[in-house]
Design a protein around this motif. Structure first.
Motif, PDB file in Angstrom:
ATOM      1  N   ARG A  76      36.475  17.540 -32.078  1.00  0.00           N
ATOM      2  CA  ARG A  76      35.159  17.800 -32.644  1.00  0.00           C
ATOM      3  C   ARG A  76      35.278  18.319 -34.068  1.00  0.00           C
ATOM      4  NH1 ARG A  76      30.733  22.126 -32.197  1.00  0.00           N
ATOM      5  NH2 ARG A  76      28.899  20.906 -32.743  1.00  0.00           N
ATOM      6  N   MET A  77      34.863  17.494 -35.033  1.00  0.00           N
ATOM      7  CA  MET A  77      34.812  17.867 -36.442  1.00  0.00           C
ATOM      8  C   MET A  77      36.157  18.394 -36.944  1.00  0.00           C
ATOM      9  SD  MET A  77      30.981  19.584 -36.522  1.00  0.00           S
ATOM     10  CE  MET A  77      30.855  19.571 -38.312  1.00  0.00           C
ATOM     11  N   GLN A  78      37.254  17.788 -36.445  1.00  0.00           N
ATOM     12  CA  GLN A  78      38.603  18.125 -36.892  1.00  0.00           C
ATOM     13  C   GLN A  78      39.376  16.839 -37.168  1.00  0.00           C
ATOM     14  OE1 GLN A  78      39.398  20.764 -33.414  1.00  0.00           O
ATOM     15  NE2 GLN A  78      40.228  22.162 -34.942  1.00  0.00           N
ATOM     16  N   SER A  79      38.842  16.047 -38.098  1.00  0.00           N
ATOM     17  CA  SER A  79      39.497  14.798 -38.449  1.00  0.00           C
ATOM     18  C   SER A  79      40.871  15.071 -39.044  1.00  0.00           C
ATOM     19  CB  SER A  79      38.647  14.023 -39.460  1.00  0.00           C
ATOM     20  OG  SER A  79      37.410  13.651 -38.887  1.00  0.00           O
ATOM     21  N   ALA A  80      41.714  14.049 -39.000  1.00  0.00           N
ATOM     22  CA  ALA A  80      43.065  14.198 -39.557  1.00  0.00           C
ATOM     23  C   ALA A  80      43.010  14.341 -41.073  1.00  0.00           C
ATOM     24  CB  ALA A  80      43.911  12.987 -39.172  1.00  0.00           C
ATOM     25  N   PHE A  81      44.002  15.026 -41.610  1.00  0.00           N
ATOM     26  CA  PHE A  81      44.061  15.259 -43.047  1.00  0.00           C
ATOM     27  C   PHE A  81      44.539  14.022 -43.819  1.00  0.00           C
ATOM     28  CE2 PHE A  81      44.991  19.613 -41.266  1.00  0.00           C
ATOM     29  CZ  PHE A  81      43.733  20.136 -41.528  1.00  0.00           C
ATOM     30  N   ALA A  82      45.384  13.197 -43.197  1.00  0.00           N
ATOM     31  CA  ALA A  82      45.949  12.043 -43.898  1.00  0.00           C
ATOM     32  C   ALA A  82      45.619  10.729 -43.208  1.00  0.00           C
ATOM     33  CB  ALA A  82      47.461  12.203 -44.023  1.00  0.00           C
ATOM     34  N   ALA A  83      44.758  10.754 -42.234  1.00  0.00           N
ATOM     35  CA  ALA A  83      44.353   9.538 -41.532  1.00  0.00           C
ATOM     36  C   ALA A  83      42.845   9.587 -41.306  1.00  0.00           C
ATOM     37  CB  ALA A  83      45.082   9.415 -40.201  1.00  0.00           C
ATOM     38  N   ARG A  84      42.258   8.428 -41.147  1.00  0.00           N
ATOM     39  CA  ARG A  84      40.826   8.359 -40.908  1.00  0.00           C
ATOM     40  C   ARG A  84      40.550   7.978 -39.463  1.00  0.00           C
ATOM     41  NH1 ARG A  84      37.640   8.522 -45.397  1.00  0.00           N
ATOM     42  NH2 ARG A  84      38.474   7.844 -47.407  1.00  0.00           N
ATOM     43  N   PRO A  85      39.455   8.474 -38.881  1.00  0.00           N
ATOM     44  CA  PRO A  85      39.027   7.897 -37.603  1.00  0.00           C
ATOM     45  C   PRO A  85      38.642   6.446 -37.844  1.00  0.00           C
ATOM     46  CG  PRO A  85      37.335   9.341 -38.494  1.00  0.00           C
ATOM     47  CD  PRO A  85      38.529   9.505 -39.378  1.00  0.00           C
ATOM     48  N   HIS A  86      38.757   5.615 -36.836  1.00  0.00           N
ATOM     49  CA  HIS A  86      38.541   4.186 -37.070  1.00  0.00           C
ATOM     50  C   HIS A  86      37.103   3.852 -37.436  1.00  0.00           C
ATOM     51  CE1 HIS A  86      37.181   4.119 -32.769  1.00  0.00           C
ATOM     52  NE2 HIS A  86      36.355   3.210 -33.251  1.00  0.00           N
ATOM     53  N   GLN A  87      36.179   4.727 -37.081  1.00  0.00           N
ATOM     54  CA  GLN A  87      34.780   4.447 -37.388  1.00  0.00           C
ATOM     55  C   GLN A  87      34.578   4.436 -38.913  1.00  0.00           C
ATOM     56  OE1 GLN A  87      35.775   6.832 -35.263  1.00  0.00           O
ATOM     57  NE2 GLN A  87      34.769   6.510 -33.284  1.00  0.00           N
ATOM     58  N   GLY A  88      34.076   3.329 -39.420  1.00  0.00           N
ATOM     59  CA  GLY A  88      33.915   3.186 -40.862  1.00  0.00           C
ATOM     60  C   GLY A  88      32.564   3.692 -41.356  1.00  0.00           C
ATOM     61  N   LEU A  89      32.326   3.478 -42.644  1.00  0.00           N
ATOM     62  CA  LEU A  89      31.099   3.939 -43.280  1.00  0.00           C
ATOM     63  C   LEU A  89      30.000   2.892 -43.122  1.00  0.00           C
ATOM     64  CD1 LEU A  89      32.557   5.378 -46.606  1.00  0.00           C
ATOM     65  CD2 LEU A  89      32.053   6.599 -44.483  1.00  0.00           C
TER      66      LEU A  89
END
Length: 872
Positions: free
Chosen positions: A148-161
């Protein structure tokens, strides 16, 4: 070279997606919600196993294993891009209190408890035998499937913009989210959004781009060397060949696209980008700076046909430097745009360029010639190509729909504005910038051309006050606004030069607005000679509306009766408008009929019975004052009912400026206060205006005064004037509704005067009015018109009274009684009789006057009485 090549890693698969043995129970469940099959994440294609029963994951580090796993690559690449994840169980955690081994499973929400935990290395083995290793750490290069609201610092979640259109159409219950203009991932149902806000987290692949330190070398294999701290699952790997990080987007830029193709249509152009997002796409805004600067109407918007727009397409783009921008199936290089500012298609038919690529953050100060320090104002900035640049904290595209945007923004026609407190930051393009600054009716609105220098940090603009009616005892008010907060109301009132803004609570079916803002006193935001008072507009959809201004103490309920659209289904006609009015007046309030004369029935009874202090007249839709609303007011005046002219906007959206139609009231030598304004309104010392500032004198008598005349005919000397910052074309003096004197300017003028002797025959009234062919682009556009309250004439002690008009008024009231007895949802008998008695009393009063008793029916308090022998 192909930009992205998906790798076939099926020979290295170790587990299916439904196998639970490597994972904590929560992780196993979350994997089932991941997307599989052929996917595109952040513009990068991935070939993921789509059969849940077949092996489709490379799992390393299961059960604390440190055994390496090799995956064939046999490709050169500048980056290897992974779709992977790690188990939520951690080996190395930091104790917290009684939790010796805190894990995500110990908490109600999926959280990362061991950020930075070393999970292993991804080792690139090259064709020449050399290797390069890259550490893989929890919440850095890889992350848990859900957090929850702790995305990776050097990777993105697969969900795009995903760009959302705040103009709609809106899915059910999603208007609020659509206003943000942005979304990550699919625009899911409201229940999904609420679940996330309540602690749920979507299942996500971690998309990590591993940089190849030797892109010139061919990568033979990728070796996974786990530490055993937690299992890692890899679903897909793609070799990316580009010059920049494939997941790092550049700053948003506006791109102008032109085409020499004969079939290119700006409005229907299809635009997309593979690695990035097109935030907005629209036709260009045709802007002629010379014509704009020379336009006689400044500060009040403009109407541009944005539906068709100019001959080029504007897109707001944020993309990687290796992205491909596609227009109608033809590709252009985003890298060329970011590097050189221009790009063309291979066939030369489409050309794109970056607009205003160089920008500076500037602190702007708005000052006024008559004030110390900065002053609130309404501002608009645009680039040389016509695009709006809002101050920070304001929208780029203002939503002027009803009850949808009640921030400190405004849209007049096609022009967006921001209300500012006098000093604000704004990012402006270097070079030519055009600014429009406005502050009510007494300051000259400014349209200026600026030259923003590279490195500039400050800008000062001064407004010139051309008139100061406050020094002459005049104060300004908007009698009728809705929805905005009291603090926003104060800011907008200050920026529009208002002394009083009446913010009205109201009921709209089952919706109640601003009720929680009612304090029974001047609002806490009131200061600097601007008072915010939250009253109420009490409404009856058929019989009429009535505004309670300055009501003290408890609110006056109910706020609406008799059902839709004002009340709710089945609401009886509980109360008469006069009962509301009596309660308001008992606390010192001011009673106004809003948007007179609509709705129109009991309104007449309240005027006849003397319950109304003023009529809100803003029927300025045409370059004339001979409108239905004005004529209905004239009818009342011609039957001897003295009601002041009041100006108000009925602001219900960001398409209406507060004070766009306003009341000027003269309090004389009194100290400024809401009560002083109320006394001036009751005395008739007012005019309503959307721009021109009026004065009127009849033999020295002013609006609201009564001039007693000896005899029935003769001449009176009238002085009238109109001044303003916007041009108007006529100044007229009316006697009992007929124009008896006029001054005009065919090309428009900002000053007109009348000084004439006029013939008078008997009792009546005299008023002045101004008319303009130009208009302000309110959401309901209005011409720059104005009308004074009358000077009242009483010949030989007799009040003006027109019999046919009285019969007309009686007929309308009888219609109201008919509706009350036949169609209105009935209240209990006693209540029904009380409401009906209002009509009966008013009708009887008019019939009595028709029978010959023409004594003054309901004059205002405080009228000055001046006796005058007619001039001959």
């Amino acid at each position: 070279m192909t930009k992205s090549i998906t790798l076939d890693i099926s020979s290295s698969f170790t587990h299916s997606q439904i196998e639970s043995s490597p994972w904590a129970p929560a992780t196993g469940d979350e994997i089932q919600r991941l997307p599989f099959g052929d996917q595109i994440f952040w513009g990068i294609p991935f070939a993921l196993q789509d059969n849940p029963d077949a092996s489709g994951l490379v799992v390393a580090g299961e059960g604390s294993s440190t055994s390496p796993i090799s995956i064939p690559v046999n490709q050169p690449a500048s980056y290897l891009v992974f779709a992977h994840f790690c188990d939520s169980r951690a080996t190395k955690t930091t104790p917290v209190g009684d939790f010796d081994d805190p894990q995500t499973a110990n908490y109600a929400q999926p959280v990362v408890t061991a950020p930075g935990e070393d999970l292993g290395s991804y080792v690139l083995a090259y064709e020449d035998g050399t290797e390069a290793s890259h550490s893989i750490r929890r919440r850095f290069e890889v992350n848990q499937v859900a957090s929850r609201m702790q995305s990776a610092f050097a990777a993105r979640p697969h969900q795009g913009l995903m760009a959302l259109d705040p103009r709609g159409p809106y899915p059910k219950n999603q208007w609020g989210r659509m206003q943000t203009g942005v979304n990550v991932g699919d625009f899911g149902p409201l229940e999904q959004v609420q679940a996330v806000h309540q602690g749920a987290a979507p299942s996500s692949w971690s998309i990590f781009a591993l940089p190849n330190p030797h892109p010139e070398k061919k990568i033979v294999t990728l070796r996974i060397e786990p530490t055993g701290a937690a299992a890692i699952g890899i679903g897909g790997i793609t070799a990316f060949n580009g010059s920049s990080h494939p997941l790092r987007l550049n700053q948003l830029e506006t791109i102008e696209v032109r085409s020499n193709a004969s079939d290119f249509e700006v409005k229907s152009a299809n635009v997309s980008v593979d690695q990035g997002v097109v935030a907005r796409s629209r036709p260009s805004n045709p802007f002629n700076s010379d014509a704009w600067m020379a336009d006689p109407v400044k500060g009040w918007g403009e109407h541009i046909d944005l539906e068709h727009g100019g001959d080029s397409l504007l897109i707001d783009l944020s993309a990687t430097s290796d992205a491909s921008l596609t227009v109608n199936g033809t590709e252009l290089s985003a890298g060329d745009l970011y590097e050189s500012g221009e790009a063309s298609s291979a066939d030369g038919k489409i050309h794109a360029r970056v607009l205003t690529q160089k920008r500076e953050w500037v602190t702007v100060k708005i000052k006024a010639s008559d004030l110390m320090g900065t002053t609130p104002a309404r501002v608009h900035f645009r680039s040389e190509d016509g695009r709006y640049f809002p101050p920070y904290g304001h929208r780029h595209e203002v939503n002027d729909n009803w009850f949808e945007d009640y921030g400190a923004d405004l849209k007049l026609g096609s022009t967006n504005y921001a209300y500012v407190d006098g000093e604000f930051p704004i990012e402006l393009p270097t070079g030519k910038v055009y600014a429009e600054i406005s502050k009510g009716f007494e300051y000259e609105p400014q349209r200026i051309e600026l030259d923003i220098k590279s490195g500039q940090t400050e800008l000062e603009i001064e407004l010139n006050r051309t008139m100061n009616l406050r020094d002459k005892g005049w104060i300004t008010a908007d009698s009728h606004t809705h929805f905005i907060s009291p603090d926003t109301a104060w800011l907008e009132a200050q920026a529009e030069g208002l002394n009083i803004i009446n913010l009205l609570a109201a009921q709209w079916g089952d919706l109640f607005t601003n009720v929680g803002d009612i304090t029974g006193q001047a609002g806490f935001a009131s200061r600097d000679e601007t008072v915010v008072w939250v009253g109420s507009e009490n409404r009856q959809h058929f019989l009429g509306h009535i505004s309670m201004l300055g009501t003290q103490g408890a609110p006056i309920f109910p706020m609406s009766t008799s059902g839709p659209t004002e009340g709710y289904f089945g609401d009886p006609t509980w109360r008469a408008m006069s009962e509301w009015a009596d309660e308001c007046r008992a606390t010192g309030g001011v009673v106004i009929v809003p948007h007179f004369p609509f709705p129109y029935s009991e309104v007449i009874a309240e005027v006849v019975r003397g319950r109304v202090d003023g009529l809100e007249l803003r029927d300025f839709w045409a370059p004339t004052m001979d409108t239905f609303a004005i004529h209905e007011w004239y009818r009342l005046l011609n039957t001897g009912y003295r009601v002041s002219a009041i100006g108000g906007t009925d602001k219900m959206s960001a398409g209406m400026p507060v004070g766009g139609v306003r009341t000027y009231a003269n309090i004389g030598e009194e100290e400024f206060s809401f009560d002083a304004w109320g006394r001036a309104v009751r005395a008739g010392r007012t005019y309503t205006t959307s721009g021109p500032l009026l004065s009127l004198s009849v033999e020295g008598s002013l609006p609201g005064d009564e001039l007693s005349l000896n005899g029935n005919s003769g001449k009176l000397h009238v002085e009238a004037s109109a001044i303003g910052t916007m041009p108007f074309h006529k100044l007229e003096v009316v006697l009992n509704g007929k124009v008896v004197a006029q001054s005009s300017a065919a090309a428009g003028a900002t000053s007109l005067n009348i000084s004439e002797q006029i013939n008078v025959n008997g009792s009546g009234w005299i008023a002045a009015r101004a008319v303009s062919e130009y208009k302000a682009q309110h959401i309901w556009p209005v011409h720059f018109n104005a009308h004074t309250s009358p000077v009242y004439l009483k010949a030989n002690g007799s009040e003006v009274f027109d019999n046919p008009t009285a019969e007309y008024l009686i007929t309308v009231m009888e219609g109201g009684m008919t509706w009350l007895d036949t169609l209105a949802t009935p209240a209990p008998p006693a209540r029904h009789a009380a409401v009906k008695s209002v009509f009966e009393e008013a009708i009887e009063g008019l019939r009595e006057r028709l029978r010959g008793n023409h004594s003054h029916p309901a004059s205002h308090h405080g009228h000055n009485d001046h006796s005058h022998p007619y001039s001959h």
